[in-house]
Design a protein around this motif. Structure first.
Motif, PDB file in Angstrom:
ATOM      1  N   ILE A 140       0.965  -1.141   0.089  1.00 15.94           N
ATOM      2  CA  ILE A 140      -0.134  -0.030   0.126  1.00 15.94           C
ATOM      3  C   ILE A 140       0.824   1.206  -0.089  1.00 15.94           C
ATOM      4  O   ILE A 140       1.630   1.478   0.907  1.00 15.94           O
ATOM      5  CB  ILE A 140      -0.960   0.143   1.339  1.00 15.94           C
ATOM      6  N   LEU A 141       0.888   1.986  -1.151  1.00 18.11           N
ATOM      7  CA  LEU A 141       1.722   3.111  -1.250  1.00 18.11           C
ATOM      8  C   LEU A 141       1.369   4.220  -0.334  1.00 18.11           C
ATOM      9  O   LEU A 141       0.255   4.652  -0.363  1.00 18.11           O
ATOM     10  CB  LEU A 141       1.808   3.298  -2.673  1.00 18.11           C
ATOM     11  N   ARG A 142       2.211   4.665   0.384  1.00 17.60           N
ATOM     12  CA  ARG A 142       2.043   5.783   1.300  1.00 17.60           C
ATOM     13  C   ARG A 142       2.208   7.044   0.460  1.00 17.60           C
ATOM     14  O   ARG A 142       3.192   7.477  -0.233  1.00 17.60           O
ATOM     15  CB  ARG A 142       3.000   5.869   2.424  1.00 17.60           C
ATOM     16  N   GLU A 143       1.198   7.821   0.657  1.00 16.08           N
ATOM     17  CA  GLU A 143       1.147   9.293  -0.069  1.00 16.08           C
ATOM     18  C   GLU A 143       1.069  10.420   0.874  1.00 16.08           C
ATOM     19  O   GLU A 143       0.593  10.235   1.921  1.00 16.08           O
ATOM     20  CB  GLU A 143      -0.250   9.290  -0.930  1.00 16.08           C
ATOM     21  N   GLU A 144       1.910  11.376   0.725  1.00 13.34           N
ATOM     22  CA  GLU A 144       1.853  12.512   1.676  1.00 13.34           C
ATOM     23  C   GLU A 144       0.600  13.167   1.724  1.00 13.34           C
ATOM     24  O   GLU A 144      -0.309  13.484   0.677  1.00 13.34           O
ATOM     25  CB  GLU A 144       3.005  13.673   1.071  1.00 13.34           C
ATOM     26  N   ASP A 145      -0.218  13.249   2.910  1.00 14.41           N
ATOM     27  CA  ASP A 145      -1.289  14.143   3.169  1.00 14.41           C
ATOM     28  C   ASP A 145      -1.477  15.401   2.569  1.00 14.41           C
ATOM     29  O   ASP A 145      -0.415  16.308   2.847  1.00 14.41           O
ATOM     30  CB  ASP A 145      -1.663  14.158   4.543  1.00 14.41           C
ATOM     31  N   GLU A 146      -2.209  15.789   1.745  1.00 15.05           N
ATOM     32  CA  GLU A 146      -2.595  17.051   1.118  1.00 15.05           C
ATOM     33  C   GLU A 146      -3.158  17.924   2.045  1.00 15.05           C
ATOM     34  O   GLU A 146      -4.420  17.610   2.531  1.00 15.05           O
ATOM     35  CB  GLU A 146      -3.130  16.926  -0.340  1.00 15.05           C
ATOM     36  N   VAL A 147      -2.595  19.129   2.439  1.00 19.41           N
ATOM     37  CA  VAL A 147      -3.030  20.151   3.306  1.00 19.41           C
ATOM     38  C   VAL A 147      -4.126  20.988   2.532  1.00 19.41           C
ATOM     39  O   VAL A 147      -3.423  21.883   1.637  1.00 19.41           O
ATOM     40  CB  VAL A 147      -1.964  20.876   4.102  1.00 19.41           C
ATOM     41  N   GLU A 148      -5.353  20.840   2.776  1.00 19.63           N
ATOM     42  CA  GLU A 148      -6.288  21.893   1.899  1.00 19.63           C
ATOM     43  C   GLU A 148      -6.167  23.113   2.567  1.00 19.63           C
ATOM     44  O   GLU A 148      -6.168  23.341   3.660  1.00 19.63           O
ATOM     45  CB  GLU A 148      -7.763  21.242   2.219  1.00 19.63           C
ATOM     46  N   PRO A 149      -6.158  24.275   1.750  1.00 19.76           N
ATOM     47  CA  PRO A 149      -6.139  25.466   2.009  1.00 19.76           C
ATOM     48  C   PRO A 149      -7.563  25.719   2.935  1.00 19.76           C
ATOM     49  O   PRO A 149      -8.387  25.183   2.584  1.00 19.76           O
ATOM     50  CB  PRO A 149      -6.106  26.323   0.877  1.00 19.76           C
TER      51      PRO A 149
END
Length: 388
Positions: free
Chosen positions: A274-283
Motif C-alpha cells: 500500500i503506497l504511502r502518499e503525503e497528506d495534502e493540506v487543504e487551504p
C-alpha cells in the motif's frame, strides 16, 4: 544476533589502531552530496518510517530466503548519557547461496542528517570446509568515528580497529543511511546530480560512493502493474573492483527489487504494498464579507429593541438615584444657551442658586453680566499663600 549498545565501541578504545597509510589523504565528499543530505527535512523523513519484506530468489526464480528492512523513529543514548531523537534502521536477510546458508543483519542509529551515531553489522557464510564470519561496529566517540572489524575464517580470527576524524567524514553514508537515502530518492524520483558520497568498501576502507538514475520501468507485481524508479549505487573501492547494486523503487520509497550486479540471484517483492502518499493540506476556506442587514432579520431586530429598552430603563434608574447628574446636564445646556464668554466664571454663578447659604440670591439671573466674585476669591487665596 543482538548487540549490547556501545559494548564493541567502548572496547575499541582498548585496542591499538591498525597501521594506515597516513601519507595518503582521505577521500572527501563533494558539495552536491553535502547539500543533498542537508536538504532532508523531518517531515520528509517521517514518510520513510515503515517495514518491508522481499523474497530472495535465484536466477531461475527459486525462493532462497527473505530480506526485511525496517526504519522507525526512536531515541538514542550516547556514552555520556545524553538522549536524542534518531532513526533506527534494522535490516535482516537469511537464505541459501549455492546450497550454503548465509545471512546478514544490520542495526543502525542515525541522526536526521544521516550522520552515523552507531551501527553494528554481522555477515556469515556457513561453508562446510571454511565458514566465514565478519562483524563490523561503528561508534561515534566525541570527535572521531571508531570502527571495529572482526573477521573470522574457520578457527582464525582477526580484529582490526580504525579511527576516522569526525571532520573528515562529512558526507559519509553508512549501510543504514544508504537504506534511508534510497527511500528518499524513491520519493523524490531523482538522485543528486554529480554527488559523490563517502562509504566503506568490503575491506573497511573509506572510499567514494555514487548514485545514478537509470530511468523508469513498469514491472508486474502479482496481477498489478506498477512503475518503478531505478537507482544504481556504486561503491568505488580504491583497492578492488567497484561494486554496484540496482534498486527498483516505488513512488513512496518502497523497494520493489534489488539486484547485485554480477550476482546470480536478486530480491523481489511478491505482494504489491500500500503506497504511502503525503497528506495534502487543504487551504483554509475563504468566506467573503457580506453586509449584515440586521433590520431585515426578525430575530436580530427583536434583540435590538429589547436591548434598547433595557438601556433606557437602566439610564432612567441611574438618573433617578443620581439627581446631581441632571445638574451637570443643565449646566452644560445653560452654558451653551447663554453663550458665556468665560465658563470658569459662569460655573459658580450657575451653581450658586443651589447653595444653602445664599438661597435667596439668584446668581443665574446675572449670568450675562461679568462677575468678579469668584476671581476675587481666587486672587485672595493666592495672596494669603504668598504672605505665609
Amino acid at each position: 544476533m543482538s548487540y549490547k549498545l556501545h559494548s564493541t565501541g567502548l572496547r575499541a578504545k582498548d585496542h591499538q589502531p591498525s597501521s594506515q597509510k597516513e601519507s595518503l589523504p582521505l577521500p572527501e565528499a563533494n558539495g552536491e552530496a553535502i547539500k543533498f543530505l542537508t536538504s532532508l527535512q523531518p517531515k520528509e523523513l517521517q514518510l520513510l518510517f515503515f517495514s518491508e519484506t522481499l523474497t530472495m530468489v535465484s536466477d531461475t526464480g527459486e525462493p532462497l530466503g527473505e530480506l526485511t528492512i525496517d526504519v522507525q523513529k526512536g531515541k538514542y543514548r550516547d556514552e555520556l548519557g545524553v538522549i536524542s531523537d534518531c532513526l533506527i534502521v534494522h535490516a535482516f536477510n537469511r537464505g541459501y547461496l549455492d546450497n550454503t546458508l548465509c545471512g546478514n543483519s544490520l542495526l543502525g542509529y542515525l541522526s536526521g542528517k544521516m550522520e552515523i551515531m552507531e551501527q553494528h553489522s554481522h555477515e556469515f557464510i556457513k561453508f562446510l570446509v571454511l565458514p566465514m564470519e565478519r562483524k563490523t561496529s561503528l561508534v561515534r566517540q566525541e570527535d572521531q568515528l571508531a570502527m571495529t572489524r572482526i573477521v573470522k575464517e574457520g578457527e582464525e580470527m582477526k580484529t582490526e580497529v580504525t579511527f576516522f576524524p569526525w571532520n573528515s567524514i562529512a558526507g559519509f553514508i553508512s549501510e543504514a543511511a544508504n537504506l534511508v537515502l534510497l527511500r528518499a530518492m524513491g520519493r523524490r524520483q531523482m538522485v543528486p546530480s554529480n554527488a559523490c558520497f563517502l562509504a566503506l568498501d568490503t575491506e573497511g576502507k573509506l572510499c567514494y560512493s555514487t548514485y545514478q538514475a537509470l530511468g523508469f520501468q513498469t514491472i508486474q507485481v502479482g496481477r498489478q502493474q506498477a512503475e518503478v524508479f531505478i537507482v544504481e549505487q556504486t561503491v568505488h573501492s580504491e583497492e578492488g573492483i567497484p561494486m554496484s547494486c540496482q534498486f527498483y523503487l516505488f513512488s513512496d520509497g518502497h523497494l520493489a527489487k534489488r539486484v547485485q550486479v554480477g550476482s546470480p540471484g536478486c530480491c523481489i517483492i511478491t505482494k504489491m504494498p500500500i503506497l504511502r502518499e503525503e497528506d495534502e493540506v487543504e487551504p483554509p476556506p475563504v468566506f467573503e464579507k457580506k453586509p449584515l442587514a440586521w433590520e431585515e432579520d426578525m430575530e436580530l431586530y427583536s434583540r435590538f429593541l429589547d436591548r434598547k429598552e433595557e438601556l433606557r430603563l437602566c439610564h432612567t434608574s441611574y438618573m433617578r438615584h443620581h439627581p446631581e447628574a441632571a445638574l451637570i446636564s443643565d449646566f452644560l445646556f445653560f452654558l451653551w444657551w447663554r453663550q458665556a464668554a468665560d465658563g470658569v466664571t459662569f460655573a459658580p454663578e450657575n451653581f450658586g442658586a443651589f447653595s444653602v447659604a445664599d438661597a435667596g440670591q439668584f446668581f443665574f439671573l446675572r449670568s450675562t453680566q461679568p462677575s468678579n466674585s469668584f476671581r476675587s476669591l481666587v486672587r485672595e487665596g493666592a495672596e494669603r499663600a504668598g504672605s505665609s
